[in-house]
Enzyme design. Structure first.
Site, short mmCIF file in Angstrom:
data_model
loop_
_atom_site.label_atom_id
_atom_site.label_comp_id
_atom_site.label_asym_id
_atom_site.label_seq_id
_atom_site.Cartn_x
_atom_site.Cartn_y
_atom_site.Cartn_z
N ARG A 41 14.89 -1.58 -2.17
CA ARG A 41 16.18 -0.90 -1.87
C ARG A 41 16.21 -0.08 -0.97
NH1 ARG A 41 15.95 -4.35 -6.97
NH2 ARG A 41 18.15 -4.89 -7.10
N SER A 42 14.97 0.25 -0.47
CA SER A 42 15.01 1.33 0.56
C SER A 42 15.83 0.82 1.72
CB SER A 42 13.74 1.51 0.98
OG SER A 42 13.06 2.40 0.00
N THR A 53 5.04 1.54 -0.07
CA THR A 53 5.21 1.12 -1.29
C THR A 53 4.24 0.29 -1.94
OG1 THR A 53 6.75 0.39 -3.17
CG2 THR A 53 6.78 -0.69 -1.01
N LYS A 75 -0.01 2.64 -1.23
CA LYS A 75 0.45 4.16 -1.41
C LYS A 75 -1.00 4.90 -1.39
CE LYS A 75 4.64 4.39 -3.95
NZ LYS A 75 5.55 5.05 -5.25
N ASP A 121 8.11 11.32 -4.54
CA ASP A 121 8.31 11.14 -6.02
C ASP A 121 8.48 12.34 -6.51
OD1 ASP A 121 8.56 8.34 -5.68
OD2 ASP A 121 6.46 7.96 -6.42
N GLY A 151 0.24 7.30 -15.65
CA GLY A 151 0.09 6.45 -14.58
C GLY A 151 0.23 7.58 -13.29
P1 ATR Z 1 2.86 3.75 -12.63
O1 ATR Z 1 2.17 4.09 -11.24
O2 ATR Z 1 4.45 3.15 -12.19
O3 ATR Z 1 2.92 5.07 -13.40
P2 ATR Z 1 0.75 2.52 -14.22
O4 ATR Z 1 -0.31 3.41 -13.45
O5 ATR Z 1 0.35 1.00 -14.35
O6 ATR Z 1 2.15 2.42 -13.13
O7 ATR Z 1 1.15 3.30 -15.34
C1 ATR Z 1 2.00 2.53 -16.43
C2 ATR Z 1 2.45 3.45 -17.76
O8 ATR Z 1 3.10 2.85 -18.68
C3 ATR Z 1 1.08 4.01 -18.25
O9 ATR Z 1 1.11 5.33 -18.73
C4 ATR Z 1 0.63 2.97 -19.44
O10 ATR Z 1 -0.26 3.44 -20.55
P3 ATR Z 1 -1.85 3.12 -20.34
O11 ATR Z 1 -2.24 4.13 -19.20
O12 ATR Z 1 -2.32 3.54 -21.68
O13 ATR Z 1 -1.88 2.01 -19.79
C5 ATR Z 1 2.03 2.89 -19.91
N1 ATR Z 1 2.51 1.48 -20.62
C6 ATR Z 1 2.65 0.41 -19.90
N2 ATR Z 1 2.64 -0.41 -21.08
C7 ATR Z 1 2.44 0.36 -22.26
C8 ATR Z 1 2.76 -0.15 -23.61
N3 ATR Z 1 2.91 -1.55 -24.05
N4 ATR Z 1 2.41 0.82 -24.43
C9 ATR Z 1 2.31 1.90 -24.24
N5 ATR Z 1 2.04 2.43 -23.01
C10 ATR Z 1 2.22 1.63 -22.05
#
Ligand code: ATR
Length: 281
Positions: free
Chosen positions: A19-20, A65, A69, A104, A132
């Protein structure tokens, strides 16, 4: 090309969903600038060469993005925020150097400022779900704003512990089962997981224990109102969503590249919201 013409871009792979261009294009029109903002689809293996030629391609800077990153961070001179998060999303030239930051962090805190002015004056403790990349930016933003204790809940506890190890004692790793206790009287809850996104699992959390002036934020923006935010609004709590954060994180890049600090307005929010809601699921 006239002297003052400036161009920036968003680089990703894929990039069609971004959307940027709509967001920066709105500001360029609004302020009548001789500027352009384009989407650039660049494969991971081509990213370093693209960045090395950024200026030669006519760009004064860029947003970066997924999945670039981390590479953008390594291939530029990062500021403290980008170093803290370990990833960069905004690049610009300064004295011949390619500098970077991670907006962010301020996108998140500015969205809280807009939703609940002075939230930081009454928030000594916060609960953040997710460790994450987004969780890291959120936690760092809270530390910058003086929040003394951040309970960081993550399915994979080791990731919360890694963030605690790099950010210090303010960050306390916690587990999902601790939530009822952590939310009791709580002032701020942030969802920085992907739960609540269309096609992902839902967050099922009871918000009744939060303080009456608590704030609830969700980084998810598809859908705009997650079930977590809907529940918070039913309780009359202030809320910020992922679109608020997206709009606020864009301000700094625009100002760096085009020399004017743009405003996040309701009209802009509505434009992007209509685009998100009208997009095929
Ligand atoms: P981002 O960079 O957008 O934060 P990411 O690094 O993939 O993306 O992180 C996703 C987050 O959502 C993490 O905290 C992940 O938990 P884990 O570190 O245990 O993987 C969390 N997450 C995703 N699906 C989940 C689920 N079904 N239950 C609990 N936590 C979930």
């Amino acid at each position: 090309m006239p002297e003052e013409h400036r161009a920036a871009c968003v680089v990703g792979y894929p990039i069609a969903h971004s959307r940027s261009p709509m967001l920066h294009g709105y500001w360029i029109d609004r302020y009548g600038l001789d500027a352009a903002y384009r989407a650039e689809e660049v494969r991971p293996e081509d990213f370093a060469a693209f960045l090395a030629n950024l200026s030669a391609r006519g760009y004064v800077g860029a947003n970066v993005t997924i999945p670039h990153k981390d590479a953008a961070f390594r291939l530029s001179e990062p500021d403290q925020r980008a170093r803290a998060v370990g990833a960069a999303n905004t690049l610009w030239f300064e004295g011949g150097l390619l500098r970077s930051t991670n907006t962010d962090v301020e996108g998140f805190t500015a969205s809280l400022d807009a939703a609940a002015p002075n939230w930081d004056k009454r928030t000594h403790e916060a609960v953040v779900l997710g460790a994450g990349g987004a969780g890291r930016a959120v936690v760092y933003g809270l530390i910058e704003r003086g929040v003394e204790c951040i309970h960081l809940v993550n399915r994979t506890r080791a990731k919360a512990e890694a963030i605690a190890a790099s950010f210090g004692l303010a960050v306390r790793p916690a587990d999902w089962r601790d939530l009822p206790r952590l939310l009791d009287g709580g002032a701020l809850l942030v969802n920085a997981t992907s739960l609540g996104m269309s096609h992902a699992g839902q967050l099922d959390i009871d918000l009744s224990g939060l303080a009456d002036d608590a704030v609830v934020a969700d980084i998810v923006y598809v859908p705009l109102t997650t079930s977590l935010l809907a529940q918070a609004r039913r309780r009359g709590l202030a809320t910020a969503n992922g679109l608020d954060m997206l709009l606020h994180q864009a301000v700094r890049g625009f100002e760096l590249w085009f020399g004017r600090k743009p405003e996040v307005t309701q009209e802009l929010y509505d434009l992007l919201a209509a685009d998100i809601e009208g997009a095929p699921a």
